[in-house]
Design an enzyme around this catalytic site. Structure first.
Site, short mmCIF file in Angstrom:
data_model
loop_
_atom_site.label_atom_id
_atom_site.label_comp_id
_atom_site.label_asym_id
_atom_site.label_seq_id
_atom_site.Cartn_x
_atom_site.Cartn_y
_atom_site.Cartn_z
CG ASP A 72 -2.03 1.00 1.16
OD1 ASP A 72 -2.34 1.46 0.04
OD2 ASP A 72 -2.60 1.31 2.21
CB CYS A 75 -5.77 -1.16 -3.93
SG CYS A 75 -6.02 0.63 -3.98
CB SER A 76 -6.43 -1.36 1.17
OG SER A 76 -5.43 -0.39 0.96
CB ALA A 77 -7.45 3.52 0.09
N GLY A 78 -8.71 2.02 -2.66
CA GLY A 78 -9.32 2.25 -3.96
C GLY A 78 -8.81 3.47 -4.70
N GLY A 127 -4.85 4.49 -4.60
CA GLY A 127 -3.41 4.48 -4.88
C GLY A 127 -3.04 3.50 -5.96
NE ARG A 128 -2.25 -1.14 -2.97
CZ ARG A 128 -2.43 -1.99 -1.98
NH1 ARG A 128 -1.66 -3.06 -1.87
NH2 ARG A 128 -3.37 -1.78 -1.10
CD GLN A 148 -3.33 6.16 -1.43
OE1 GLN A 148 -2.78 5.10 -1.67
NE2 GLN A 148 -3.97 6.41 -0.31
#
Length: 118
Positions: A13, A51-54, A56-57, A95
C-alpha cells in the site's frame, strides 16, 4: 457470468512495484482478454480494479491502462490529463509522488517499446 480475479501481492500500500514490465504486461493482458472474448464482454461488464483504499494502486493501474490505450491509438500521451480525469471521477487517485513517477516511468518505457518496434 464469467469472471476472473487477478491479484498482485508484491505491491505494498502507498508504494510502487520495483519494476514496471510485469504491470504493463498485466494491463495489456487484461485488455487483450476483453478483445479476444467479445461475446463474454457483453455479459461480463467492466473491469473492476480495487485496492485497500481504492485510490493508490487502483489509480496507478487505471492510469497505466488508459495511458497504454492512448499511446496505442493516438501515438501520444497526456499523463496530466489522465490523472486529472481520474481525480475528477474519484478524488485522491494516485496517492503519492512515487506512484505518479511510477506511472510516468511505466508509460515512458511502454512508449519506447512502441518506437523501437515501428
Amino acid at each position: 457470468m464469467n469472471n476472473a480475479k487477478l491479484n498482485i501481492i508484491a505491491w505494498p500500500d502507498q508504494s510502487c512495484p520495483d519494476i514496471v514490465h510485469p504491470l504493463i504486461e498485466l494491463v495489456k493482458n487484461v485488455e487483450k482478454s476483453r478483445v479476444d472474448l467479445p461475446d463474454l464482454n457483453k455479459c461480463s461488464g467492466p473491469v473492476v480494479v480495487h485496492c485497500s483504499a481504492g485510490i493508490g494502486r487502483t489509480g496507478c493501474f487505471i492510469a497505466l491502462s488508459n495511458g497504454i490505450k492512448q499511446l496505442d491509438t493516438e501515438h501520444t500521451i497526456d499523463i496530466v490529463r489522465i490523472l486529472c480525469d481520474l481525480r475528477r471521477d474519484r478524488g485522491g487517485m494516485i496517492q503519492t509522488n512515487d506512484q505518479y513517477q511510477f506511472v510516468y516511468q511505466a508509460l515512458s518505457e511502454y512508449a519506447r517499446t512502441l518506437q523501437s518496434s515501428s
